[in-house]
Design a protein around this motif. Structure first.
Motif, PDB file in Angstrom:
ATOM      1  N   UNK A  43     -37.950  -7.187  60.855  1.00  0.00           N
ATOM      2  CA  UNK A  43     -38.325  -8.514  61.342  1.00  0.00           C
ATOM      3  C   UNK A  43     -38.129  -9.570  60.264  1.00  0.00           C
ATOM      4  N   UNK A  44     -38.460  -9.242  59.020  1.00  0.00           N
ATOM      5  CA  UNK A  44     -38.269 -10.190  57.919  1.00  0.00           C
ATOM      6  C   UNK A  44     -36.797 -10.555  57.764  1.00  0.00           C
ATOM      7  N   UNK A  45     -35.915  -9.601  58.061  1.00  0.00           N
ATOM      8  CA  UNK A  45     -34.490  -9.816  57.849  1.00  0.00           C
ATOM      9  C   UNK A  45     -33.821 -10.601  58.966  1.00  0.00           C
ATOM     10  N   UNK A  46     -34.320 -10.502  60.207  1.00  0.00           N
ATOM     11  CA  UNK A  46     -33.554 -11.058  61.329  1.00  0.00           C
ATOM     12  C   UNK A  46     -34.285 -12.127  62.133  1.00  0.00           C
ATOM     13  N   UNK A  47     -35.590 -12.269  61.964  1.00  0.00           N
ATOM     14  CA  UNK A  47     -36.352 -13.263  62.728  1.00  0.00           C
ATOM     15  C   UNK A  47     -36.503 -14.533  61.908  1.00  0.00           C
ATOM     16  N   UNK A  48     -36.432 -15.681  62.562  1.00  0.00           N
ATOM     17  CA  UNK A  48     -36.606 -16.940  61.841  1.00  0.00           C
ATOM     18  C   UNK A  48     -37.990 -16.969  61.204  1.00  0.00           C
ATOM     19  N   UNK A  49     -38.127 -17.460  59.971  1.00  0.00           N
ATOM     20  CA  UNK A  49     -39.385 -17.339  59.217  1.00  0.00           C
ATOM     21  C   UNK A  49     -40.639 -17.795  59.956  1.00  0.00           C
ATOM     22  N   UNK A  50     -40.554 -18.859  60.725  1.00  0.00           N
ATOM     23  CA  UNK A  50     -41.741 -19.375  61.396  1.00  0.00           C
ATOM     24  C   UNK A  50     -42.271 -18.454  62.490  1.00  0.00           C
ATOM     25  N   UNK A  51     -41.470 -17.473  62.914  1.00  0.00           N
ATOM     26  CA  UNK A  51     -41.858 -16.586  64.010  1.00  0.00           C
ATOM     27  C   UNK A  51     -42.239 -15.185  63.555  1.00  0.00           C
ATOM     28  N   UNK A  52     -42.011 -14.859  62.284  1.00  0.00           N
ATOM     29  CA  UNK A  52     -42.188 -13.486  61.820  1.00  0.00           C
ATOM     30  C   UNK A  52     -43.620 -13.002  61.976  1.00  0.00           C
ATOM     31  N   UNK A  53     -44.596 -13.772  61.501  1.00  0.00           N
ATOM     32  CA  UNK A  53     -45.994 -13.320  61.494  1.00  0.00           C
ATOM     33  C   UNK A  53     -46.494 -13.022  62.908  1.00  0.00           C
ATOM     34  N   UNK A  54     -46.202 -13.912  63.853  1.00  0.00           N
ATOM     35  CA  UNK A  54     -46.700 -13.710  65.213  1.00  0.00           C
ATOM     36  C   UNK A  54     -46.032 -12.506  65.871  1.00  0.00           C
ATOM     37  N   UNK A  55     -44.744 -12.291  65.598  1.00  0.00           N
ATOM     38  CA  UNK A  55     -44.061 -11.155  66.192  1.00  0.00           C
ATOM     39  C   UNK A  55     -44.530  -9.844  65.577  1.00  0.00           C
ATOM     40  N   UNK A  56     -44.813  -9.851  64.276  1.00  0.00           N
ATOM     41  CA  UNK A  56     -45.367  -8.654  63.646  1.00  0.00           C
ATOM     42  C   UNK A  56     -46.676  -8.255  64.320  1.00  0.00           C
ATOM     43  N   UNK A  57     -47.536  -9.237  64.559  1.00  0.00           N
ATOM     44  CA  UNK A  57     -48.825  -8.944  65.198  1.00  0.00           C
ATOM     45  C   UNK A  57     -48.622  -8.426  66.621  1.00  0.00           C
ATOM     46  N   UNK A  58     -47.693  -9.038  67.347  1.00  0.00           N
ATOM     47  CA  UNK A  58     -47.421  -8.596  68.719  1.00  0.00           C
ATOM     48  C   UNK A  58     -46.948  -7.154  68.750  1.00  0.00           C
ATOM     49  N   UNK A  59     -46.037  -6.814  67.861  1.00  0.00           N
ATOM     50  CA  UNK A  59     -45.493  -5.463  67.850  1.00  0.00           C
ATOM     51  C   UNK A  59     -46.507  -4.440  67.338  1.00  0.00           C
ATOM     52  N   UNK A  60     -47.364  -4.856  66.435  1.00  0.00           N
ATOM     53  CA  UNK A  60     -48.421  -3.949  65.975  1.00  0.00           C
ATOM     54  C   UNK A  60     -49.334  -3.559  67.135  1.00  0.00           C
ATOM     55  N   UNK A  61     -49.544  -4.495  68.047  1.00  0.00           N
ATOM     56  CA  UNK A  61     -50.376  -4.210  69.215  1.00  0.00           C
ATOM     57  C   UNK A  61     -49.631  -3.416  70.278  1.00  0.00           C
ATOM     58  N   UNK A  62     -48.290  -3.427  70.195  1.00  0.00           N
ATOM     59  CA  UNK A  62     -47.479  -2.719  71.193  1.00  0.00           C
ATOM     60  C   UNK A  62     -47.223  -1.274  70.792  1.00  0.00           C
ATOM     61  N   UNK A  63     -46.916  -1.046  69.521  1.00  0.00           N
ATOM     62  CA  UNK A  63     -46.632   0.314  69.045  1.00  0.00           C
ATOM     63  C   UNK A  63     -47.941   1.008  68.704  1.00  0.00           C
ATOM     64  N   UNK A  64     -48.695   1.352  69.699  1.00  0.00           N
ATOM     65  CA  UNK A  64     -49.994   1.987  69.523  1.00  0.00           C
ATOM     66  C   UNK A  64     -49.853   3.510  69.512  1.00  0.00           C
ATOM     67  N   UNK A  65     -50.871   4.223  69.054  1.00  0.00           N
ATOM     68  CA  UNK A  65     -50.829   5.688  69.120  1.00  0.00           C
ATOM     69  C   UNK A  65     -50.585   6.195  70.539  1.00  0.00           C
TER      70      UNK A  65
END
Length: 279
Positions: free
Chosen positions: A139-161
């Motif tokens: 995400x750091x490499x391909x997402x525009x900087x202003x969107x990285x933090x929110x997308x990281x949080x979204x994906x953390x909630x999606x890739x659950x056990x």
């Protein structure tokens, strides 16, 4: 990846690998793959692959003018057939740099935007998206900087056990002992529908693989077809993703090839590396 329930990846959902995979009960020889006829296309892949596969169930953007070339040049009318040059190699050298294994340094033009979108599709549909540290690096490499933090949080909630278990993985996202997890996205073609000096919209038609390779796997590797549409912006000297969405197809009629054995599939994944794409 399941492509049936898409959502905007900037707000919720995930890539490559979010749906269920078809379950094949092992035959008498103990090999879930051996001798089985390949059925119709899988409905199990959503994106990251692609990706996903993919865990975000992203909002579908209609794949307009499937056969047309809506590039910003405006040289062709809407709905016209693309020229050979729209998919043929340009003859220009590919990018020479990478960040975390992902090509970087694309040119600020239509060709650069299409190359970036194709390579980013591969990254978003990769097995690395199921590992927290590797996913954040992507995400750091391909997402525009202003969107990285929110997308990281979204994906953390999606890739659950629970999600990992549904895909056939261990709760931490690793493959069970004796099995190989497969999540790959392969771009088939790209289409730029809008390109300006600092923004672009590119659709990437992809095929994908998702599943667990190994004897007695109940989530064997299946294939799917989908289109990822990316809105890109020029930021920090390169193209970066602002938003992206995914929809099913276009899907060809499946052939009559027999599925490979679990052992052959595992060897293929381990022995055949991926590609960097450049127009």
């Amino acid at each position: 990846m399941s492509l049936g329930d898409e959502q905007d990846t900037t707000t919720s959902g995930g890539y490559g690998g979010t749906g269920q995979t078809r379950t094949h009960l092992p035959g008498g020889n103990g090999d879930v793959y051996g001798g089985a006829r390949r059925g119709g296309r899988s409905s199990s892949r959503s994106l990251i692959t692609v990706v996903g596969v993919i865990v975000l169930l992203i909002a579908a953007i209609a794949f307009a003018n499937r056969g047309g070339d809506d590039s910003a040049s405006g040289s062709e009318g809407a709905g016209s057939q693309p020229e050979v040059a729209s998919t043929a190699a340009s003859g220009k050298s590919p990018v020479a740099s990478k960040a975390g294994g992902i090509p970087t340094g694309f040119t600020q033009d239509q060709q650069g935007a299409e190359s970036a979108a194709a390579n980013y599709s591969v990254a978003l549909g990769s097995a690395e998206m199921f590992n927290k540290a590797q996913r954040d690096a992507i995400l750091q490499a391909i997402i525009t900087p202003s969107r990285v933090a929110s997308l990281e949080a979204t994906l953390d909630n999606a890739y659950t056990p629970e999600f990992n278990k549904n895909v056939g993985l261990n709760e931490d996202g690793s493959a069970p002992t004796g099995y190989t997890f497969v999540s790959r996205t392969s771009p088939i073609g790209t289409k730029a529908t809008e390109v300006s000096g600092s923004s672009a919209t590119v659709a990437v038609w992809c095929s994908g693989l998702l599943g667990i390779a190994g004897d007695n796997s109940t989530n064997p590797v299946t294939s799917s077809w989908f289109t990822i549409t990316m809105k890109l912006e020029w930021a920090g000297g390169d193209w970066k993703i602002v938003t992206h969405s995914q929809q099913e197809g276009p899907t060809p009629v499946p052939g009559d090839d027999r599925a490979s054995s679990a052992d052959d599939m595992t060897k293929a994944v381990e022995e055949y590396g991926g590609f960097s794409y450049a127009r």
